[in-house]
Design an enzyme around this catalytic site. Structure first.
Site, mmCIF file in Angstrom:
data_model
loop_
_atom_site.group_PDB
_atom_site.id
_atom_site.type_symbol
_atom_site.label_atom_id
_atom_site.label_comp_id
_atom_site.label_asym_id
_atom_site.label_seq_id
_atom_site.Cartn_x
_atom_site.Cartn_y
_atom_site.Cartn_z
ATOM 1 C CD GLU A 136 -1.932 -2.344 1.461
ATOM 2 O OE1 GLU A 136 -0.748 -2.758 1.583
ATOM 3 O OE2 GLU A 136 -2.913 -3.078 1.654
HETATM 4 N N1 COA Z 1 -6.197 -3.718 -9.132
HETATM 5 C C1 COA Z 1 -6.610 -3.610 -10.413
HETATM 6 N N2 COA Z 1 -6.049 -4.274 -11.406
HETATM 7 C C2 COA Z 1 -5.032 -5.096 -11.115
HETATM 8 C C3 COA Z 1 -4.559 -5.257 -9.803
HETATM 9 C C4 COA Z 1 -5.191 -4.516 -8.786
HETATM 10 N N3 COA Z 1 -4.822 -4.633 -7.497
HETATM 11 N N4 COA Z 1 -3.523 -6.142 -9.830
HETATM 12 C C5 COA Z 1 -3.384 -6.516 -11.095
HETATM 13 N N5 COA Z 1 -4.278 -5.882 -11.882
HETATM 14 C C6 COA Z 1 -4.458 -5.997 -13.341
HETATM 15 C C7 COA Z 1 -3.283 -5.417 -14.087
HETATM 16 O O1 COA Z 1 -3.397 -4.018 -14.208
HETATM 17 C C8 COA Z 1 -3.392 -6.151 -15.404
HETATM 18 O O2 COA Z 1 -4.375 -5.532 -16.185
HETATM 19 P P1 COA Z 1 -4.186 -5.406 -17.807
HETATM 20 O O3 COA Z 1 -4.246 -6.824 -18.287
HETATM 21 O O4 COA Z 1 -5.349 -4.582 -18.213
HETATM 22 O O5 COA Z 1 -2.835 -4.775 -17.989
HETATM 23 C C9 COA Z 1 -3.924 -7.532 -14.994
HETATM 24 O O6 COA Z 1 -4.477 -7.370 -13.697
HETATM 25 C C10 COA Z 1 -2.858 -8.582 -14.904
HETATM 26 O O7 COA Z 1 -1.805 -8.067 -14.114
HETATM 27 P P2 COA Z 1 -0.274 -8.370 -14.445
HETATM 28 O O8 COA Z 1 0.560 -7.485 -13.581
HETATM 29 O O9 COA Z 1 -0.052 -8.292 -15.917
HETATM 30 O O10 COA Z 1 -0.209 -9.917 -14.011
HETATM 31 P P3 COA Z 1 0.971 -10.759 -13.356
HETATM 32 O O11 COA Z 1 0.422 -12.134 -13.189
HETATM 33 O O12 COA Z 1 2.236 -10.572 -14.105
HETATM 34 O O13 COA Z 1 1.209 -10.123 -11.893
HETATM 35 C C11 COA Z 1 0.524 -9.293 -9.721
HETATM 36 C C12 COA Z 1 0.208 -10.230 -10.912
HETATM 37 C C13 COA Z 1 -0.640 -9.434 -8.768
HETATM 38 C C14 COA Z 1 1.816 -9.741 -9.056
HETATM 39 C C15 COA Z 1 0.673 -7.830 -10.240
HETATM 40 O O14 COA Z 1 -0.448 -7.514 -11.057
HETATM 41 C C16 COA Z 1 0.718 -6.789 -9.137
HETATM 42 O O15 COA Z 1 1.766 -6.603 -8.547
HETATM 43 N N6 COA Z 1 -0.417 -6.096 -8.873
HETATM 44 C C17 COA Z 1 -0.464 -4.993 -7.918
HETATM 45 C C18 COA Z 1 -0.973 -5.545 -6.623
HETATM 46 C C19 COA Z 1 -0.963 -4.552 -5.511
HETATM 47 O O16 COA Z 1 -0.037 -3.789 -5.266
HETATM 48 N N7 COA Z 1 -2.059 -4.609 -4.767
HETATM 49 C C20 COA Z 1 -2.252 -3.807 -3.613
HETATM 50 C C21 COA Z 1 -3.554 -3.087 -3.730
HETATM 51 S S1 COA Z 1 -3.848 -2.183 -2.264
#
Ligand code: COA
Length: 260
Positions: A136
């Protein structure tokens, strides 16, 4: 209830709830929060359900709050913003407060609220290689509503490091700090979860609910302040139907009525 964000399976005494929004790694928006909370609440009230397992469809358990959804809060009134935040807090409390034991099957990533959901569950089991993080602060926000559950599980020392850096860490570390109970090879994840479920099914259903309430009541309190409560609980439970049956079954060298 028609579910758009979840998939639910009921197999005998085990309810499996799958977060099912894999295209965004099961990030939760308002609809998922509502569906998950209601589903878990409803399962909590069904006698035939004795264990709940939460998992995630697709490559990850849960990427936390949907960042599009949270970002859109800027257009909300303060009341609307508070209402959505309260709904999120209610979701975690429903998991924590469920009378049923809740096992989490964790793989891929559990970040932000996803890691919070893990913390609110009773017995989380993770696949080695799963990425955890309270990310966060890197987004300019804080792990607020999940903090009581997380600090309760990992303690203040680890929380100070992980909440402040927002760094990501692996399943082995998550197990070391107590965020999950075990980190197992990915191929062994389902067997490890089933092993926990099997153990839970040996326990009296009412005893489990009472044991969860007991932990909530005594955690972080002075012994003197909870002693009367603990005395009353054992007093009630040993004369309960379930307590009597459990003790009788042991002495008669047979399984209790609830045992498999
Ligand atoms: N909210 C909204 N969308 C999200 C998301 C979130 N918390 N986490 C991932 N997504 C979306 C990405 O934007 C992406 O969308 P797109 O296909 O339109 O580009 C899709 O999900 C796939 O994510 P991607 O990063 O390409 O997949 P991955 O399998 O390589 O990695 C994670 C997965 C979860 C490790 C990575 O997406 C990530 O680090 N997400 C952020 C999580 C985070 O910080 N959450 C805290 C929220 S308080």
């Amino acid at each position: 209830m028609n579910l758009e964000r979840l998939e639910v399976e009921l197999q005998g005494p085990v309810a499996r709830v799958w977060l099912n929004r894999p295209e965004v790694r099961n990030a939760f928006d308002g609809l998922m929060v509502t569906e998950l909370r209601k589903t878990l609440f409803d399962f909590g009230a069904i006698d035939a359900v004795r264990v709940i397992v939460i998992g995630g469809r697709g490559p990850s358990f849960c990427a936390g709050g949907d960042l599009q959804w949270m970002k859109a809060a800027v257009n909300f009134t303060r009341e609307e913003n508070l209402r959505e935040s309260q709904a999120l807090a209610d979701l975690f409390f429903t998991v924590y407060n469920s009378p049923k034991p809740v096992v989490a099957r964790v793989h891929g990533a559990a970040l932000g609220g996803g890691a919070g959901l893990v913390a609110a569950c009773d017995i989380p089991v993770a696949a080695l290689g799963t990425q955890f993080g309270f990310t966060e602060v890197r987004l300019g926000i804080i792990p607020a509503v999940i903090s009581p559950y997380v600090v309760g599980k990992i303690g203040e020392s680890a929380a100070r490091e992980l909440f402040l850096t927002g760094e990501r860490f692996e399943a082995v570390r998550a197990a070391e700090i107590g965020l999950v109970r075990a980190a197992v090879p990915p191929d062994d994840l389902d067997a490890a979860v089933e092993g926990r479920v099997k153990e839970l099914l040996q326990a009296g259903p009412r005893a489990i609910a009472e044991a969860k309430a007991l932990i909530r009541e005594v955690a972080w309190k002075r012994v003197e302040d909870v002693q009367r409560y603990t005395v009353e609980r054992i007093c009630d439970l040993r004369v309960s139907m379930e307590g009597q049956e459990g003790m009788r079954a042991f002495l008669e060298k047979r399984k209790p009525t609830w045992g498999s």
